[in-house]
Design an enzyme around this catalytic site. Sequence first.
Site, mmCIF file in Angstrom:
data_model
loop_
_atom_site.group_PDB
_atom_site.id
_atom_site.type_symbol
_atom_site.label_atom_id
_atom_site.label_comp_id
_atom_site.label_asym_id
_atom_site.label_seq_id
_atom_site.Cartn_x
_atom_site.Cartn_y
_atom_site.Cartn_z
ATOM 1 C CG ASP A 63 -6.438 -0.094 -5.087
ATOM 2 O OD1 ASP A 63 -6.469 0.131 -6.312
ATOM 3 O OD2 ASP A 63 -6.546 0.803 -4.236
ATOM 4 N N GLY A 87 0.806 -1.211 0.000
ATOM 5 C CA GLY A 87 0.000 0.000 0.000
ATOM 6 C C GLY A 87 0.837 1.258 0.000
ATOM 7 C CB THR A 105 -11.123 26.672 13.896
ATOM 8 O OG1 THR A 105 -11.452 28.063 13.863
ATOM 9 C CG2 THR A 105 -10.416 26.294 12.591
#
Length: 242
Positions: free
Chosen positions: A96, A8, A172
């Site tokens: 994948d 990966g 935020t």
Amino acid sequence: MNLVVDVGNSAVKLAVFDNGELIEKIQCEYSQFSFEIENLLKLHRRISACISSNVGNMEIEQILEDLQDIPHLKLSSILNFPFTIKYKTPETLGVDRLALTTAAFYAYPNKDVLVIDAGTCITFDFINSSGQYLGGSISPGLKMRYQSLNHFTAKLPLLTKNQPESFIGQSTDEAIHVGVVCGIVAEIDGMIQRFTEEYPHLTVILTGGDSNFLSNQLKNSIFANSNFLLEGLNHILDFNRT
């Protein structure tokens, strides 16, 4: 006995299958791959074939090519698959995605299946009940969305994934979590709804590194399987050996 290697973007998964059954799985960093595969081959001496899905790490690819007495199959669109690929540019199709579609084909034969992989990117892949892979979509994953907000702005902080308590962020940090997490959940639910309108008996599978984090937040029924890609690779190896 088969050896399956999934390389990966940040780690490597190695799995050993015996007559279709997963008997061992290891995840490691790139730097540990040589050590881990050597140990696996010593432990499972009946391994007779290997398949790899590689995002492009040439060092690991060379280690696999150098395996003695074990044929190595590299996953690509030119291999044989048990379904028909209707994608316009199969040569650009992520390996994948091919592995996940193969797993779906075997797990749910003669059904309309949507596979959602929540990893670095979020990919949607659809195979219909006639065994035709039609394609899907690609969008940024959780981590990528957090990183982009930080990278492309002057003041927004870099946060890690966290489940917001409300859909209205009152700071935020909270607003970022709402935007990223609730946005992805809404995206996935919306895509599932679009597919279901056209394919009412749709089977939906959620897999990938962020699947556990997202699965309990989605309104639709999801069949999560963390080994789905590995199982697909093993099916492809068996299919091409036959």
